[in-house]
Enzyme design. Structure first.
Site, PDB file in Angstrom:
ATOM      1  CG  HIS A   1      -8.255 -12.755   1.134  1.00  9.51           C
ATOM      2  ND1 HIS A   1      -7.756 -12.634   2.414  1.00  9.51           N
ATOM      3  CD2 HIS A   1      -9.448 -12.103   1.148  1.00  9.51           C
ATOM      4  CE1 HIS A   1      -8.602 -11.955   3.166  1.00  9.51           C
ATOM      5  NE2 HIS A   1      -9.640 -11.611   2.419  1.00  9.51           N
TER       6      HIS A   1
ATOM      7  CE1 TYR B   1      -7.919  -5.258  -6.160  1.00  5.69           C
ATOM      8  CE2 TYR B   1      -6.578  -3.284  -6.479  1.00  5.69           C
ATOM      9  CZ  TYR B   1      -6.679  -4.626  -6.157  1.00  5.69           C
ATOM     10  OH  TYR B   1      -5.546  -5.333  -5.841  1.00  5.69           O
ATOM     11  CB  SER B   2      -8.876   2.533  -5.948  1.00  8.74           C
ATOM     12  OG  SER B   2      -7.963   3.454  -5.395  1.00  8.74           O
ATOM     13  CB  ALA B   3     -13.223   2.405  -2.723  1.00  7.63           C
TER      14      ALA B   3
ATOM     15  CE  LYS C   1      -6.347  -4.587  -2.481  1.00  5.68           C
ATOM     16  NZ  LYS C   1      -6.032  -5.736  -1.599  1.00  5.68           N
TER      17      LYS C   1
ATOM     18  N   GLY D   1       2.542  -3.699  -6.598  1.00  6.43           N
ATOM     19  CA  GLY D   1       1.877  -3.339  -7.851  1.00  6.43           C
ATOM     20  C   GLY D   1       1.000  -4.486  -8.301  1.00  6.43           C
TER      21      GLY D   1
ATOM     22  NE  ARG E   1      -1.079  -8.304  -4.794  1.00  5.03           N
ATOM     23  CZ  ARG E   1      -1.759  -8.964  -3.873  1.00  5.03           C
ATOM     24  NH1 ARG E   1      -1.656 -10.270  -3.805  1.00  5.03           N
ATOM     25  NH2 ARG E   1      -2.534  -8.343  -3.023  1.00  5.03           N
TER      26      ARG E   1
ATOM     27  NE  ARG F   1       2.232 -13.881 -18.338  1.00  2.00           N
ATOM     28  CZ  ARG F   1       2.820 -14.420 -19.397  1.00  2.00           C
ATOM     29  NH1 ARG F   1       2.691 -15.715 -19.623  1.00  2.00           N
ATOM     30  NH2 ARG F   1       3.535 -13.688 -20.227  1.00  2.00           N
TER      31      ARG F   1
ATOM     32  CB  SER G   1      -2.734 -11.455  -9.383  1.00  2.00           C
ATOM     33  OG  SER G   1      -3.526 -10.478  -8.767  1.00  2.00           O
TER      34      SER G   1
END
Length: 302
Positions: free
Chosen positions: A130, A193-195, A197, A226, A228, A230, A232
């Protein structure tokens, strides 16, 4: 008089090309080499899959159903989950249950894991897929948005893992974590978002070492994907990045193969492994290089 020919030393550029092509060949070989995947190993496996209502998560559910696994599916939207459950039954899943859940609520992970344990009697696989994403741009930069993203994309993963780990220890099971290239290679306009992940990579990398030291036979497979597709939530960055989405069914199968063979990592597409290696060689790419992957106009307007 004897004349001997001597070979001029290779130019540095030629040597670099040889190394580059050798590395690419090795990556290609390792990616397509037989990974000893046995589909029969998943027949009867007890799987808790999150983010199962759309995109790669939906395709994961269908693959597991075809392979005869027992499933507990969870996602935010109940109507979509019901559709996926119906399709899984048609594909041959012997047992399929679902629980609608919003991972933004800290109390939800415990309810989800307990539901899965009650329905399946234990777990062989916890597949964490998720995610939540806010649109690129100014709205994604607020502290409130960052806090929400960290709960959905990181803290709920930690909670689900901690709660499921005793059962996975008993079954010598597997943790499969579907992450993102943005958790390995940072890019512009994706800070929260990157943080989250990157936090996943650090948490599960540390957990893997702890389990090894304690001689606990639970595998952890980190999957680097990468965009996902449409369906996602990562659609929020599609107007900013020029990267193409990974096809759902193929990406899902790569995840399943990696988890079933207890591989430490999965990269889909395979070239992402090379990108992660390149980050070590070019930790500070020039702005020109970054712009090639971005629609800067769209990003600035967000």
């Amino acid at each position: 008089m004897v004349v001997t020919a001597t070979r001029a030393p290779a130019a540095p550029g030629s040597a670099m090309k040889v190394l580059l092509f050798t590395g690419l060949g090795a990556l290609f070989f390792s990616y397509y080499w037989d990974d000893n995947f046995d589909p029969a190993s998943l027949q009867g496996a007890r799987v808790l899959l999150t983010g199962a209502s759309a995109g790669v998560g939906e395709e994961l559910a269908y693959h597991y159903a075809r392979l005869g696994s027992h499933l507990v599916l969870t996602a935010h939207t109940e109507a979509l989950l019901q559709k996926v459950v119906g399709n899984c039954r048609k594909l041959g899943a012997p047992k399929v249950f679902y629980i609608a859940a919003d991972m933004a609520s800290p109390e939800v992970p415990e309810r989800v894991v307990q539901f899965a344990l009650d329905k399946l009697g234990g777990l062989d696989y916890l597949v964490l897929n998720h995610l939540g994403a806010t649109p690129a741009g100014s709205r994604s930069r607020s502290v409130q948005a960052t806090r929400w993203l960290m709960q959905v994309n990181f803290l709920s993963y930690v909670q689900l893992t901690s709660l499921a780990l005793p059962s996975l220890t008993d079954s010598k099971g597997s943790l499969v974590v579907v992450s993102s290239l943005l958790g390995q290679v940072p890019t512009s306009f994706s800070r929260p978002y990157s943080a989250a992940k990157f936090a996943l990579d650090g948490f599960f990398g540390s957990l893997r070492r702890e389990l090894d030291v304690q001689d606990v036979n639970v595998a952890i497979t980190m999957c680097v994907l990468g965009l996902r597709d449409r369906a996602s939530p990562a659609e929020g960055v599609r107007g900013v990045t020029r990267a193409k989405a990974a096809p759902g069914p193929k990406a899902a199968l790569a995840v399943i193969r990696g988890g079933a063979t207890r591989a430490p990592g999965v990269f889909y597409p395979w070239r992402f492994r090379l990108l992660c290696l390149l980050r070590g060689w070019l930790p500070h790419p020039r702005a020109w290089f970054i712009r090639q992957e971005l629609n800067v106009t769209a990003a600035a307007a967000a």
